[in-house]
Design a protein around this motif. Structure first.
Motif, short mmCIF file in Angstrom:
data_model
loop_
_atom_site.label_atom_id
_atom_site.label_comp_id
_atom_site.label_asym_id
_atom_site.label_seq_id
_atom_site.Cartn_x
_atom_site.Cartn_y
_atom_site.Cartn_z
N THR A 26 12.64 -52.97 -20.60
CA THR A 26 13.32 -51.72 -20.33
C THR A 26 12.65 -50.93 -19.22
N VAL A 27 13.47 -50.15 -18.56
CA VAL A 27 13.02 -49.28 -17.49
C VAL A 27 13.29 -47.85 -17.95
N LYS A 28 12.33 -46.99 -17.77
CA LYS A 28 12.49 -45.59 -18.15
C LYS A 28 13.21 -44.79 -17.07
N ALA A 29 12.93 -45.13 -15.80
CA ALA A 29 13.55 -44.40 -14.69
C ALA A 29 13.45 -45.20 -13.40
N VAL A 30 14.36 -44.89 -12.49
CA VAL A 30 14.33 -45.40 -11.13
C VAL A 30 14.59 -44.21 -10.23
N PHE A 31 13.79 -44.06 -9.18
CA PHE A 31 14.10 -42.99 -8.24
C PHE A 31 13.62 -43.36 -6.85
N ILE A 32 14.30 -42.75 -5.87
CA ILE A 32 13.98 -42.94 -4.46
C ILE A 32 13.72 -41.56 -3.89
N LEU A 33 12.57 -41.42 -3.24
CA LEU A 33 12.19 -40.15 -2.62
C LEU A 33 12.05 -40.34 -1.12
N MET A 104 7.59 -57.63 -14.60
CA MET A 104 9.04 -57.41 -14.73
C MET A 104 9.45 -56.14 -13.97
N LEU A 105 8.66 -55.10 -14.06
CA LEU A 105 8.97 -53.88 -13.31
C LEU A 105 8.93 -54.16 -11.81
N MET A 106 7.97 -54.97 -11.38
CA MET A 106 7.86 -55.32 -9.96
C MET A 106 9.06 -56.17 -9.54
N ALA A 107 9.53 -57.05 -10.41
CA ALA A 107 10.71 -57.86 -10.10
C ALA A 107 11.94 -56.96 -9.90
N VAL A 108 12.06 -55.93 -10.73
CA VAL A 108 13.16 -54.97 -10.58
C VAL A 108 13.03 -54.23 -9.25
N LEU A 109 11.83 -53.78 -8.94
CA LEU A 109 11.60 -53.06 -7.69
C LEU A 109 11.93 -53.93 -6.49
N ASN A 110 11.46 -55.17 -6.50
CA ASN A 110 11.74 -56.08 -5.38
C ASN A 110 13.23 -56.38 -5.26
N CYS A 111 13.89 -56.55 -6.39
CA CYS A 111 15.32 -56.79 -6.39
C CYS A 111 16.06 -55.58 -5.81
N LEU A 112 15.67 -54.40 -6.22
CA LEU A 112 16.27 -53.17 -5.71
C LEU A 112 16.09 -53.08 -4.20
N PHE A 113 14.88 -53.30 -3.75
CA PHE A 113 14.58 -53.18 -2.32
C PHE A 113 15.33 -54.23 -1.50
N GLU A 114 15.29 -55.49 -1.93
CA GLU A 114 15.95 -56.57 -1.20
C GLU A 114 17.47 -56.39 -1.21
N SER A 115 18.02 -55.98 -2.33
CA SER A 115 19.47 -55.75 -2.41
C SER A 115 19.88 -54.62 -1.48
N PHE A 137 24.10 -46.68 -5.51
CA PHE A 137 24.29 -46.51 -6.96
C PHE A 137 24.85 -47.78 -7.59
N LEU A 138 25.75 -48.45 -6.88
CA LEU A 138 26.28 -49.72 -7.40
C LEU A 138 25.17 -50.74 -7.58
N VAL A 139 24.28 -50.82 -6.60
CA VAL A 139 23.15 -51.76 -6.68
C VAL A 139 22.29 -51.44 -7.89
N VAL A 140 21.93 -50.18 -8.06
CA VAL A 140 21.09 -49.78 -9.20
C VAL A 140 21.78 -50.12 -10.51
N ASP A 141 23.09 -49.85 -10.59
CA ASP A 141 23.83 -50.12 -11.82
C ASP A 141 23.96 -51.62 -12.12
N GLU A 142 23.96 -52.45 -11.10
CA GLU A 142 24.02 -53.90 -11.32
C GLU A 142 22.67 -54.45 -11.78
N ILE A 143 21.59 -53.78 -11.42
CA ILE A 143 20.24 -54.24 -11.79
C ILE A 143 19.87 -53.75 -13.18
N ILE A 144 20.19 -52.48 -13.49
CA ILE A 144 19.77 -51.85 -14.74
C ILE A 144 20.97 -51.18 -15.39
N ASP A 145 21.11 -51.39 -16.68
CA ASP A 145 22.17 -50.72 -17.43
C ASP A 145 21.55 -50.09 -18.67
#
Length: 192
Positions: A26-33, A104-115, A137-145
């Motif tokens: 599980t992921v608690k949060a995703v954010f881009i600053l 796993m968190l790093m895999a999510v981050l890399n997936c987000l960045f590459e996507s 937002f579509l990318v984030v929603d496809e990675i994490i629900d």
């Protein structure tokens, strides 16, 4: 064995069993600053963690202050494991609990960045991100629900996002086609 020790034994056994049960990553949060620490996108999946916007922004500010000059990829703050990456004028963060698997968190981050890199055509910067926020937002929603990691392969995410964009009847291309069709219908009705 007395009646007093039996419930405690049963409670301990139940707790031990519960801790061994498999759970979803599980992921608690995703954010881009941006490079000033201002929020461009955020999704918090644990509503109890930071329930108000003020608490979320304070957390993001603390995370940014700790990470924006560091060369690491992982930080620990307020009992959270945070993986992060920067690109030009953006900082990408994925937050999990202290017990969450950093890989796993790093895999999510890399997936987000590459996507996002593919969606934004390798132009991963603030202006391009803001111009394509719906796709982001579509990318984030496809990675994490709901905090559950669904996908960590950027190619799969891109395929799903493209499918969803094609499915949307009001995409830019179809709006242009509708406008052209409407013009033709008006033209024909005038000629009749």
């Amino acid at each position: 064995m007395t009646a007093q020790t039996c419930p405690r034994q049963h409670q301990r056994t139940t707790m031990e069993i519960a801790s061994l049960e498999p759970s979803l990553y599980t992921v608690k949060a995703v954010f881009i600053l941006d490079n000033d620490g201002n929020r461009l996108l955020s999704k918090y999946y644990d509503t109890e963690l930071y329930p108000s916007m003020k608490e979320q922004k304070n957390f993001e500010k603390n995370v940014f202050n700790k990470t924006h000059k560091a060369d690491n990829e992982i930080a620990f703050l307020e009992g959270m494991t945070i993986v992060y990456k920067s690109s030009i004028d953006l900082f990408f963060y994925v937050v999990g609990s202290a017990q969450e698997n950093e890989l796993m968190l790093m895999a999510v981050l890399n997936c987000l960045f590459e996507s996002l890199s593919q969606v934004l055509r390798k132009n991963v910067e603030k202006r391009c991100l803001l111009d394509n926020l719906d796709g982001v937002f579509l990318v984030v929603d496809e990675i994490i629900d709901g905090g559950v990691i669904l996908e960590s392969d950027p190619q799969q995410v891109i395929q799903k996002v493209n499918y969803r964009a094609d499915e949307n009847p009001l995409s830019e291309q179809s709006v242009a086609q509708i406008m052209q069709s409407a013009k033709e219908q008006i033209k024909w009705s005038i000629l009749k």
